[in-house]
Structure formats: structure tokens, C-alpha cells
Design an enzyme around this catalytic site. Structure first.
Site, PDB file in Angstrom:
ATOM      1  N   ASP A 299      -2.389  -6.661  19.352  1.00 48.05           N
ATOM      2  CA  ASP A 299      -2.025  -7.217  18.045  1.00 48.05           C
ATOM      3  C   ASP A 299      -1.762  -6.059  17.068  1.00 48.05           C
ATOM      4  O   ASP A 299      -2.125  -4.921  17.352  1.00 48.05           O
ATOM      5  CB  ASP A 299      -3.150  -8.122  17.514  1.00 48.05           C
TER       6      ASP A 299
ATOM      7  N   ASP B  66     -14.695   4.133 -16.684  1.00 49.49           N
ATOM      8  CA  ASP B  66     -14.405   2.683 -16.720  1.00 49.49           C
ATOM      9  C   ASP B  66     -13.652   2.197 -15.488  1.00 49.49           C
ATOM     10  O   ASP B  66     -13.270   1.028 -15.411  1.00 49.49           O
ATOM     11  CB  ASP B  66     -13.606   2.336 -17.984  1.00 49.49           C
TER      12      ASP B  66
ATOM     13  N   ARG C 220       1.830  -9.788   5.612  1.00 46.74           N
ATOM     14  CA  ARG C 220       1.605 -11.040   6.359  1.00 46.74           C
ATOM     15  C   ARG C 220       2.043 -12.269   5.570  1.00 46.74           C
ATOM     16  O   ARG C 220       2.382 -13.286   6.150  1.00 46.74           O
ATOM     17  CB  ARG C 220       0.123 -11.156   6.759  1.00 46.74           C
ATOM     18  N   GLN C 221       2.046 -12.150   4.232  1.00 48.49           N
ATOM     19  CA  GLN C 221       2.533 -13.286   3.421  1.00 48.49           C
ATOM     20  C   GLN C 221       4.045 -13.106   3.295  1.00 48.49           C
ATOM     21  O   GLN C 221       4.574 -12.681   2.263  1.00 48.49           O
ATOM     22  CB  GLN C 221       1.827 -13.277   2.047  1.00 48.49           C
TER      23      GLN C 221
ATOM     24  N   ASP D 174      -0.572 -14.550  19.226  1.00 45.28           N
ATOM     25  CA  ASP D 174       0.321 -15.448  18.470  1.00 45.28           C
ATOM     26  C   ASP D 174       1.766 -14.986  18.607  1.00 45.28           C
ATOM     27  O   ASP D 174       2.036 -13.908  19.141  1.00 45.28           O
ATOM     28  CB  ASP D 174      -0.096 -15.519  16.987  1.00 45.28           C
TER      29      ASP D 174
ATOM     30  N   GLU E  33     -10.679   3.375 -14.273  1.00 42.45           N
ATOM     31  CA  GLU E  33      -9.266   3.788 -14.182  1.00 42.45           C
ATOM     32  C   GLU E  33      -9.154   5.014 -13.289  1.00 42.45           C
ATOM     33  O   GLU E  33     -10.067   5.836 -13.236  1.00 42.45           O
ATOM     34  CB  GLU E  33      -8.722   4.131 -15.579  1.00 42.45           C
TER      35      GLU E  33
ATOM     36  N   LYS F 254      -1.155 -19.605  17.641  1.00 44.66           N
ATOM     37  CA  LYS F 254      -2.287 -19.555  16.705  1.00 44.66           C
ATOM     38  C   LYS F 254      -2.025 -20.454  15.508  1.00 44.66           C
ATOM     39  O   LYS F 254      -0.925 -20.469  14.972  1.00 44.66           O
ATOM     40  CB  LYS F 254      -2.483 -18.120  16.239  1.00 44.66           C
TER      41      LYS F 254
HETATM   42  C1  R5P Z   1      -1.566 -12.030  11.717  1.00 48.36           C
HETATM   43  O1  R5P Z   1      -0.746 -12.773  12.240  1.00 48.36           O
HETATM   44  C2  R5P Z   1      -1.922 -10.698  12.303  1.00 48.36           C
HETATM   45  O2  R5P Z   1      -0.984 -10.334  13.272  1.00 48.36           O
HETATM   46  C3  R5P Z   1      -3.320 -10.676  12.901  1.00 48.36           C
HETATM   47  O3  R5P Z   1      -3.354 -11.521  14.033  1.00 48.36           O
HETATM   48  C4  R5P Z   1      -4.354 -11.106  11.895  1.00 48.36           C
HETATM   49  O4  R5P Z   1      -4.213 -10.397  10.703  1.00 48.36           O
HETATM   50  C5  R5P Z   1      -5.771 -10.916  12.431  1.00 48.36           C
HETATM   51  O5  R5P Z   1      -6.671 -11.336  11.472  1.00 48.36           O
HETATM   52  P1  R5P Z   1      -8.160 -11.651  11.843  1.00 48.36           P
HETATM   53  O6  R5P Z   1      -8.719 -10.458  12.576  1.00 48.36           O
HETATM   54  O7  R5P Z   1      -8.853 -11.858  10.512  1.00 48.36           O
HETATM   55  O8  R5P Z   1      -8.193 -12.884  12.666  1.00 48.36           O
END
Ligand code: R5P
Length: 292
Positions: free
Chosen positions: A218, A34, A93-94, A170, A36, A193
Site C-alpha cells: 500500500d 505563542d 486522499r481527499q 483496495d 508561530e 475496501k
Molecule cells: C487509502 O486508500 C490509502 O491508500 C491507505 O490504504 C490508507 O490511508 C490506510 O489508512 P489506515 O492505515 O488508517 O487504514
């Protein structure tokens, strides 16, 4: 100390155990019909400190449940302490309630990891931005390592660093772009960004890259949209070569093909998320931290 693994990081765990000279405890992981999950620790861990390696890459929720079952299995088998080695820590990220009604996911995942029975945590290039230090997020001892010096080193050795400009897409990326630029003795620029949706971003800011090759830096590539936006602007300016250094290459929904189509020459990432572009291993970095 012993090392063990969850299903996302078996190869990395073996490599860490070998590098640091520790024994690896095998695990039986399977699913019931199922869906799990079931895990079983196959070695003797009684009285031992155990490091559990489990990146929370694709399908982070299932991988987290698997991690929690593992910790309980280890503690039930009498292990003394668990060090979570979560090279890619999802949900970071959140790190703000950006809109009314949203959760503070970074804190939720931290609480889950702690309440699973984790005693200490090691992670790599965690997406820390609004929280500057990892200790603001976790109440257990936690270390955030960075793979950026290793990525920069690999780049310099294999592609050279002459006439290179480093670009972070960013504000968050400045911490990583700065380190890479220093290692490559290059200039760096940071763009701005704006996220318009899960698969849509707008990147703005001055770009002056005359005659240079560009290295984008990044922490994460997910859909690739962020870097594709920057690559498109660079290509429009006539930049001939654009490479990227990224710690966690999730590369969802055909991102690598899209990045190549946009004009990316080389993508170099780490094995926090395995894949053909994961040319740099974080095993030595984590092995060092475990020794400490
Ligand atoms: C967010 O600020 C992270 O540093 C990355 O820039 C982000 O997760 C990249 O996501 P994606 O490839 O979907 O644009």
C-alpha cells in the site's frame, strides 16, 4: 543547485545532497512562545536553484506553513527557483468531494504549494487515483516518483520471493501491487475496501493464498486498520507469514503494535517518514530526479 530542508526531512535532505553531490544550506527553525513559526536561511542562495525537502507527515498543516515560510525566505534572499521535494504529500486522499459539503483537498494543497512560490515539485508515490496523472493536479511542472521498485528489491534480497503472493487492500493499491508483483515474479490480488469511518474499514474480495507467504502493498499506513483487516482474514485462512511494503508509514495511534498483534511479521517502509521500519531510502530516487 543547492539543497535545504524543513524540520520533517533534515536527515533525508542531507542524504540527498550527499548522493547527488550538492551543497546543503543550513536553516534555523524555531517557534515563538505563542506557537508561530520562524525560519532563517543561513547560507548564500543568491541566484541559485534550491531544492527544499519537506515531507508533510505528522502535523501536515504546521509543516506546510514552515515550508511556505522557507520558500519566502529563500526567494527574499535572491534564490532563482525553488523545487519542492515533498516526499509524502498530505491531503491527496481527499481527491473527490465524496459527500456534499466537502472540499477537494488534493486541489487545495496543490494551490497552496504553488502560491507559496514553488517553481517545480517532486514527490513520491502520491495518492493518485481519481486523478491519474500528477499534471492533472498541479499547474507547475511536477514529478511523481515511485519507491515500489526499491521496496520490492529490498524485499527480494532480504526475504526472498519464492511462493509469494502480493495483495493490495483496495483498488487504489493496484498500481503499486502490480509493480511489486512484477519485481518479485509473483501473482497479485486486489481486494475491495469500504471506509466506514476514520478508524474503521471493511475489506472484502476473494483470497486464495494456499501455501504462500503474503506481501501486502500500500502507499500509506495511517491507523493500520486497512492492513489489520486483511491480515486477520489471512490468518484465519492459516497463512503463516504476512509482510508489508508501504511507502509512507505514518503509523498513528500505536499502529505498529496493533499490526504486530494482528500477526504482521515484517513492515518495510521508506524514509519519506522516518522511523525504525524505514529500511529503504528514497534519497537515490530523488537525487536522480534532481540531476535530470
Ligand atoms: C487509502 O486508500 C490509502 O491508500 C491507505 O490504504 C490508507 O490511508 C490506510 O489508512 P489506515 O492505515 O488508517 O487504514
Amino acid at each position: 543547485m543547492l539543497v535545504t530542508y524543513g524540520s520533517s526531512s533534515e536527515v533525508l535532505a542531507r542524504s540527498i545532497a550527499k548522493t547527488v553531490g550538492l551543497a546543503l544550506v543550513e536553516i534555523n527553525i524555531r517557534r515563538f512562545p505563542d506557537g508561530e513559526q520562524y525560519v532563517k536561511v543561513l547560507g548564500n542562495v543568491s541566484g541559485e536553484d534550491v531544492a527544499v525537502v519537506q515531507s508533510l507527515g505528522m502535523n501536515p498543516d504546521a509543516l506546510f506553513i514552515e515550508y511556505s515560510l522557507l520558500v519566502d525566505a529563500l526567494k527574499g534572499a535572491g534564490c532563482r527557483s525553488v523545487t519542492a521535494v515533498i516526499p509524502y504529500l498530505a491531503y491527496a486522499r481527499q481527491d473527490s468531494r465524496f459527500h456534499r459539503g466537502e472540499p477537494l483537498s488534493i486541489k487545495v494543497i496543490a494551490k497552496f504549494i504553488e502560491s507559496a512560490g514553488t517553481d517545480r515539485l517532486i514527490t513520491v508515490d502520491m495518492h493518485l487515483h481519481r486523478y491519474k496523472e500528477i499534471r492533472e493536479v498541479f499547474s507547475i511542472p511536477a514529478v511523481n516518483l515511485s519507491a515500489m521498485p526499491l521496496l520490492a528489491e529490498y524485499y527480494r534480497e532480504n526475504f526472498g520471493s519464492q511462493r509469494t503472493v502480493v495483495i493490495g487492500p483496495d483498488m487504489e493499491s493496484e498500481q503499486w501491487a502490480k509493480v511489486v508483483a512484477e519485481k518479485l515474479s509473483a501473482k497479485y490480488m486486489i481486494l475491495e475496501k469500504e471506509r466506514l469511518g476514520d478508524r474503521d474499514v471493511k475489506v472484502s474480495g476473494e483470497l486464495s493464498t494456499k501455501g504462500s507467504k503474503v506481501v501486502l502493498v500500500d502507499d500509506i499506513i495511517s491507523t493500520g486498520k486497512t492492513l489489520i483487516e486483511v491480515i486477520s482474514r489471512l490468518k484465519a485462512q492459516g497463512v503463516k507469514r504476512v509482510d508489508a511494503l508501504v511507502t509512507h508509514a505514518l503509523l498513528v495511534e500505536g499502529a505498529l503494535t496493533k499490526l504486530r498483534r494482528a500477526g504482521l511479521s515484517e513492515l518495510i517502509s521508506t524514509d519519506t517518514i522516518p522511523g525504525p521500519q524505514a529500511k529503504v531510502s528514497v534519497a537515490p530516487l530523488i537525487a536522480e530526479a534532481l540531476k535530470r
